[in-house]
Design an enzyme around this catalytic site. Structure first.
Site, PDB file in Angstrom:
ATOM      1  N   SER A 119      39.007  27.839  41.343  1.00 18.25           N
ATOM      2  CA  SER A 119      38.119  28.387  42.385  1.00 18.25           C
ATOM      3  C   SER A 119      36.940  27.443  42.568  1.00 18.25           C
ATOM      4  CB  SER A 119      37.611  29.760  41.926  1.00 18.25           C
ATOM      5  OG  SER A 119      36.560  30.210  42.751  1.00 18.25           O
ATOM      6  N   TYR A 166      34.256  36.812  36.890  1.00 14.66           N
ATOM      7  CA  TYR A 166      35.104  35.927  37.697  1.00 14.66           C
ATOM      8  C   TYR A 166      34.695  34.469  37.484  1.00 14.66           C
ATOM      9  CZ  TYR A 166      37.682  34.218  41.788  1.00 14.66           C
ATOM     10  OH  TYR A 166      38.543  33.539  42.627  1.00 14.66           O
TER      11      TYR A 166
HETATM   12  P1  NAP Z   1      44.708  38.571  46.645  1.00  9.60           P
HETATM   13  O1  NAP Z   1      45.285  38.633  48.018  1.00  9.60           O
HETATM   14  O2  NAP Z   1      43.852  39.669  46.153  1.00  9.60           O
HETATM   15  O3  NAP Z   1      45.893  38.278  45.626  1.00  9.60           O
HETATM   16  C1  NAP Z   1      45.738  38.399  44.237  1.00  9.60           C
HETATM   17  C2  NAP Z   1      47.108  38.479  43.628  1.00  9.60           C
HETATM   18  O4  NAP Z   1      47.003  38.678  42.228  1.00  9.60           O
HETATM   19  C3  NAP Z   1      47.899  39.666  44.203  1.00  9.60           C
HETATM   20  O5  NAP Z   1      49.241  39.324  44.309  1.00  9.60           O
HETATM   21  C4  NAP Z   1      47.690  40.694  43.110  1.00  9.60           C
HETATM   22  O6  NAP Z   1      48.645  41.729  43.099  1.00  9.60           O
HETATM   23  C5  NAP Z   1      47.809  39.796  41.897  1.00  9.60           C
HETATM   24  N1  NAP Z   1      47.369  40.507  40.711  1.00  9.60           N
HETATM   25  C6  NAP Z   1      46.163  41.070  40.483  1.00  9.60           C
HETATM   26  N2  NAP Z   1      46.176  41.716  39.303  1.00  9.60           N
HETATM   27  C7  NAP Z   1      47.418  41.560  38.786  1.00  9.60           C
HETATM   28  C8  NAP Z   1      48.052  42.007  37.606  1.00  9.60           C
HETATM   29  N3  NAP Z   1      47.418  42.788  36.723  1.00  9.60           N
HETATM   30  N4  NAP Z   1      49.337  41.651  37.390  1.00  9.60           N
HETATM   31  C9  NAP Z   1      49.991  40.898  38.272  1.00  9.60           C
HETATM   32  N5  NAP Z   1      49.470  40.454  39.428  1.00  9.60           N
HETATM   33  C10 NAP Z   1      48.171  40.792  39.682  1.00  9.60           C
HETATM   34  O7  NAP Z   1      43.794  37.307  46.543  1.00  9.60           O
HETATM   35  P2  NAP Z   1      44.061  35.741  46.726  1.00  9.60           P
HETATM   36  O8  NAP Z   1      42.856  35.224  47.376  1.00  9.60           O
HETATM   37  O9  NAP Z   1      45.411  35.449  47.308  1.00  9.60           O
HETATM   38  O10 NAP Z   1      44.018  35.289  45.205  1.00  9.60           O
HETATM   39  C11 NAP Z   1      44.969  34.443  44.599  1.00  9.60           C
HETATM   40  C12 NAP Z   1      44.265  33.545  43.609  1.00  9.60           C
HETATM   41  O11 NAP Z   1      43.398  32.663  44.331  1.00  9.60           O
HETATM   42  C13 NAP Z   1      43.384  34.275  42.605  1.00  9.60           C
HETATM   43  O12 NAP Z   1      43.499  33.668  41.338  1.00  9.60           O
HETATM   44  C14 NAP Z   1      41.986  34.073  43.159  1.00  9.60           C
HETATM   45  O13 NAP Z   1      41.004  34.155  42.188  1.00  9.60           O
HETATM   46  C15 NAP Z   1      42.135  32.678  43.723  1.00  9.60           C
HETATM   47  N6  NAP Z   1      41.123  32.282  44.690  1.00  9.60           N
HETATM   48  C16 NAP Z   1      40.998  32.903  45.893  1.00  9.60           C
HETATM   49  C17 NAP Z   1      40.034  32.473  46.799  1.00  9.60           C
HETATM   50  C18 NAP Z   1      39.850  33.104  48.139  1.00  9.60           C
HETATM   51  O14 NAP Z   1      38.916  32.724  48.851  1.00  9.60           O
HETATM   52  N7  NAP Z   1      40.682  34.017  48.565  1.00  9.60           N
HETATM   53  C19 NAP Z   1      39.190  31.428  46.459  1.00  9.60           C
HETATM   54  C20 NAP Z   1      39.331  30.818  45.217  1.00  9.60           C
HETATM   55  C21 NAP Z   1      40.315  31.247  44.347  1.00  9.60           C
HETATM   56  P3  NAP Z   1      48.330  43.126  43.897  1.00  9.60           P
HETATM   57  O15 NAP Z   1      48.520  42.821  45.358  1.00  9.60           O
HETATM   58  O16 NAP Z   1      49.324  44.043  43.321  1.00  9.60           O
HETATM   59  O17 NAP Z   1      46.905  43.480  43.578  1.00  9.60           O
END
Ligand code: NAP
Length: 242
Positions: free
Chosen positions: A134, A147
């Site tokens: 991130s 986080y």
């Molecule tokens: P998201 O749409 O909220 O996706 C998060 C994913 O993680 C979902 O598939 C969620 O499943 C899964 N997850 C959460 N808890 C879990 C558990 N206990 N067991 C298995 N799976 C679990 O958000 P995203 O933005 O795509 O995030 C993906 C990654 O990118 C994360 O590591 C996040 O920190 C990182 N990231 C995101 C951003 C951003 O701007 N969006 C920026 C930097 C880094 P459910 O749908 O079932 O909850």
């Protein structure tokens, strides 16, 4: 042989049902990989988009959940994407919001990497790990203490594991996404002032899409990245350059 092709490889992506994980799973499939779409929610939609793919139920609230996954199946690429975020002022932050985030975002990543690498090392196989870090692997953020700690941890682990495993043919790298339109950032986008402040600082002038991250994961998972170890690639519309 196309060095960007993943034909013949099997990839496992955590959190492949939505957001960045879904986009990565689809892109890995398009590059030729067989994709195991892992998550606590149904990944059927992702599997349907890919074709050569399957669903694996995996709840990383138990950070050791990946322990047995690689015992009976050969996986060449592990993408540790699943992650959660909890927002609150640090003075009010609860132990549960600390532990839940650290368990999914950091402890599960380490023990997932360990289980994956054990299997690859036993067979003397080359393998690739792509962790999702991130901007908060580098910056402090605000009101997201667990986080930020977890994502600084992911950056550190990526480098440590690269140091330990590079000579044995396991590449460990990470992607640091900028501000991407997913469930994770819904609250930020809904806050008009924060949304404007964020947009004003992004040189590209827009939020990122999950697809903006996906091809970097394909690259890091491919033979084209064979000499890349311990790198954290920013895909952030220029945010960190500012
Ligand atoms: P998201 O749409 O909220 O996706 C998060 C994913 O993680 C979902 O598939 C969620 O499943 C899964 N997850 C959460 N808890 C879990 C558990 N206990 N067991 C298995 N799976 C679990 O958000 P995203 O933005 O795509 O995030 C993906 C990654 O990118 C994360 O590591 C996040 O920190 C990182 N990231 C995101 C951003 C951003 O701007 N969006 C920026 C930097 C880094 P459910 O749908 O079932 O909850």
């Amino acid at each position: 042989m196309n060095p960007f092709s993943l034909t013949g490889r099997t990839a496992l992506v955590t959190g492949a049902n939505t957001g960045i994980g879904q986009a990565i799973a689809v892109a890995l499939g398009q590059a030729g990989a067989y994709v195991i779409c892992a998550g606590r929610s149904s990944c059927d939609e992702t599997v349907a988009q890919i074709g050569q793919a399957e669903t694996l139920h995996l709840d990383l609230a138990d950070p050791m959940a990946m322990g047995a996954v690689f015992a009976d199946r050969r996986v060449d690429i592990l993408v540790n994407n699943a992650g959660i975020i909890r927002r609150n002022d640090s003075v009010d932050f609860t132990e549960a919001d600390w532990d839940d985030v650290l368990n999914v975002n950091l402890k599960a990543v380490f023990f997932g990497c360990q289980a994956f690498a054990k299997a690859a090392l036993k067979d003397d196989r080359a393998a690739k790990i792509v962790n999702i870090a991130s901007l908060l692997s580098f910056q402090g953020g605000i009101r997201v203490p667990s986080y930020t700690a977890s994502k600084h941890g992911v950056a550190g682990l990526t480098k440590l594991l690269a140091n330990e495993w590079a000579a044995q043919g396991i590449n460990v790298n990470a992607i640091a996404p900028g501000y991407i339109e997913t469930n994770n950032t819904e609250a930020l986008r809904a806050d008009t002032d924060r949304n404007k402040a964020i947009l004003d600082r992004i040189p590209a002038g827009r939020w990122g899409a999950p697809e903006d991250i996906a091809q970097t994961a394909v690259f890091l998972a491919s033979p084209a990245a064979n000499y890349i170890h311990g790198a954290i690639i920013n895909v952030d519309g220029g945010w960190l350059a500012r």
